[in-house]
Motif scaffolding. Structure first.
Motif, PDB file in Angstrom:
ATOM      1  N   UNK A   1       0.840  -1.199   0.000  1.00  0.00           N
ATOM      2  CA  UNK A   1       0.000   0.000   0.000  1.00  0.00           C
ATOM      3  C   UNK A   1       0.867   1.237   0.000  1.00  0.00           C
ATOM      4  N   UNK A   2       0.262   2.352  -0.349  1.00  0.00           N
ATOM      5  CA  UNK A   2       0.930   3.636  -0.283  1.00  0.00           C
ATOM      6  C   UNK A   2       0.744   4.259   1.098  1.00  0.00           C
ATOM      7  N   UNK A   3       1.448   5.337   1.332  1.00  0.00           N
ATOM      8  CA  UNK A   3       1.394   6.001   2.642  1.00  0.00           C
ATOM      9  C   UNK A   3      -0.001   6.523   2.962  1.00  0.00           C
ATOM     10  N   UNK A   4      -0.694   7.106   1.998  1.00  0.00           N
ATOM     11  CA  UNK A   4      -2.046   7.631   2.273  1.00  0.00           C
ATOM     12  C   UNK A   4      -3.007   6.507   2.644  1.00  0.00           C
ATOM     13  N   UNK A   5      -2.902   5.375   1.991  1.00  0.00           N
ATOM     14  CA  UNK A   5      -3.740   4.231   2.343  1.00  0.00           C
ATOM     15  C   UNK A   5      -3.403   3.762   3.746  1.00  0.00           C
ATOM     16  N   UNK A   6      -2.126   3.685   4.074  1.00  0.00           N
ATOM     17  CA  UNK A   6      -1.717   3.301   5.419  1.00  0.00           C
ATOM     18  C   UNK A   6      -2.274   4.270   6.455  1.00  0.00           C
ATOM     19  N   UNK A   7      -2.228   5.555   6.157  1.00  0.00           N
ATOM     20  CA  UNK A   7      -2.752   6.543   7.103  1.00  0.00           C
ATOM     21  C   UNK A   7      -4.245   6.342   7.335  1.00  0.00           C
ATOM     22  N   UNK A   8      -4.975   5.946   6.305  1.00  0.00           N
ATOM     23  CA  UNK A   8      -6.403   5.657   6.465  1.00  0.00           C
ATOM     24  C   UNK A   8      -6.599   4.437   7.358  1.00  0.00           C
ATOM     25  N   UNK A   9      -5.816   3.406   7.148  1.00  0.00           N
ATOM     26  CA  UNK A   9      -5.905   2.183   7.949  1.00  0.00           C
ATOM     27  C   UNK A   9      -5.475   2.465   9.384  1.00  0.00           C
ATOM     28  N   UNK A  10      -4.437   3.260   9.534  1.00  0.00           N
ATOM     29  CA  UNK A  10      -3.879   3.571  10.850  1.00  0.00           C
ATOM     30  C   UNK A  10      -4.932   4.193  11.771  1.00  0.00           C
ATOM     31  N   UNK A  11      -5.902   4.904  11.207  1.00  0.00           N
ATOM     32  CA  UNK A  11      -6.929   5.544  12.009  1.00  0.00           C
ATOM     33  C   UNK A  11      -8.073   4.631  12.423  1.00  0.00           C
ATOM     34  N   UNK A  12      -8.079   3.407  11.972  1.00  0.00           N
ATOM     35  CA  UNK A  12      -9.163   2.483  12.290  1.00  0.00           C
ATOM     36  C   UNK A  12      -8.936   1.818  13.648  1.00  0.00           C
ATOM     37  N   UNK A  13     -10.027   1.450  14.328  1.00  0.00           N
ATOM     38  CA  UNK A  13      -9.860   0.728  15.594  1.00  0.00           C
ATOM     39  C   UNK A  13      -9.196  -0.623  15.345  1.00  0.00           C
ATOM     40  N   UNK A  14      -8.422  -1.083  16.300  1.00  0.00           N
ATOM     41  CA  UNK A  14      -7.727  -2.375  16.225  1.00  0.00           C
ATOM     42  C   UNK A  14      -6.856  -2.495  14.979  1.00  0.00           C
ATOM     43  N   UNK A  15      -6.107  -1.444  14.683  1.00  0.00           N
ATOM     44  CA  UNK A  15      -5.279  -1.414  13.478  1.00  0.00           C
ATOM     45  C   UNK A  15      -4.258  -2.549  13.451  1.00  0.00           C
ATOM     46  N   UNK A  16      -3.767  -2.953  14.618  1.00  0.00           N
ATOM     47  CA  UNK A  16      -2.771  -4.038  14.628  1.00  0.00           C
ATOM     48  C   UNK A  16      -3.389  -5.381  14.270  1.00  0.00           C
ATOM     49  N   UNK A  17      -4.700  -5.481  14.339  1.00  0.00           N
ATOM     50  CA  UNK A  17      -5.385  -6.694  13.926  1.00  0.00           C
ATOM     51  C   UNK A  17      -5.610  -6.768  12.426  1.00  0.00           C
ATOM     52  N   UNK A  18      -5.487  -5.623  11.751  1.00  0.00           N
ATOM     53  CA  UNK A  18      -5.653  -5.599  10.303  1.00  0.00           C
ATOM     54  C   UNK A  18      -4.439  -6.241   9.642  1.00  0.00           C
ATOM     55  N   UNK A  19      -4.688  -7.062   8.674  1.00  0.00           N
ATOM     56  CA  UNK A  19      -3.637  -7.669   7.855  1.00  0.00           C
ATOM     57  C   UNK A  19      -2.596  -8.419   8.692  1.00  0.00           C
ATOM     58  N   UNK A  20      -3.033  -9.089   9.726  1.00  0.00           N
ATOM     59  CA  UNK A  20      -2.067  -9.814  10.552  1.00  0.00           C
ATOM     60  C   UNK A  20      -1.623 -11.138   9.938  1.00  0.00           C
ATOM     61  N   UNK A  21      -2.330 -11.636   8.925  1.00  0.00           N
ATOM     62  CA  UNK A  21      -1.955 -12.907   8.298  1.00  0.00           C
ATOM     63  C   UNK A  21      -1.013 -12.723   7.113  1.00  0.00           C
TER      64      UNK A  21
END
Length: 179
Positions: free
Chosen positions: A48-68
């Protein structure tokens, strides 16, 4: 290895509004309303690009996203504030070409990654969901150089208000047009 794009656009082809926001998407539904979970289970790597990461970073439980998956963020930053995401700099095409050929790669967004990968003809599958929204202007999905790439339509599905189109690379048609 197969390289996939999976994402949602507006009816007029925008990934985000002109301020890079996707508020319109969150107003229409959630990922649970789509086939996303089945798709993600097949992936090994995300890019992903930085802007996409910044969008994901703001979501609850971000460390649970894409853990696999192994997760890479194209950025000039040397570290990221969330575990399980690795910063990467340089050319996305070179990066993708050096990945393990047995891995499935999920390009999450945005157009600064999609364009060069399309130019290099590296996408095997494009899964594009269309939301019933027209923005009028914004950040377009496709910004590649001029040049034809043919894909075949494999599937059309509806998930709530979203239409999902699944395209795979049409190698035969590309080969004929390059002759």
């Amino acid at each position: 290895m197969a390289v996939y794009f999976y994402g949602c656009t507006t009816m007029d082809g925008y990934l985000a509004d002109s301020q890079h926001r996707i508020d319109w998407l969150h107003q229409l539904g959630s990922v649970e309303d789509t086939g996303y979970d089945d798709f993600y289970r097949q992936m090994d790597v995300t890019i992903m690009g930085k802007r996409t990461f910044e969008e994901i970073q703001g979501l609850p439980d971000v460390e649970g996203f894409y853990q696999a998956t192994e997760n890479y963020v194209f950025t000039h930053d040397t570290s990221l504030p969330v575990k399980n995401y690795q910063p990467v700099a340089g050319d996305v095409v070179t990066f993708v070409k050096q990945l393990d050929k047995t891995k499935n790669v999920f390009v999450i967004g945005g157009n600064s990654l999609v364009g060069p990968l399309l130019d290099a003809d590296l996408f095997d599958v494009l899964i594009i969901q269309m939301a019933p929204v027209i923005l009028g202007k914004g950040i377009p999905l496709f910004t590649q150089k001029e040049g034809q790439r043919f894909y075949q339509l494999d599937e059309v599905r509806q998930f709530g208000p979203f239409a999902e189109l699944v395209f795979s690379r049409n190698i035969e048609k590309d080969r004929k047009n390059s002759d």
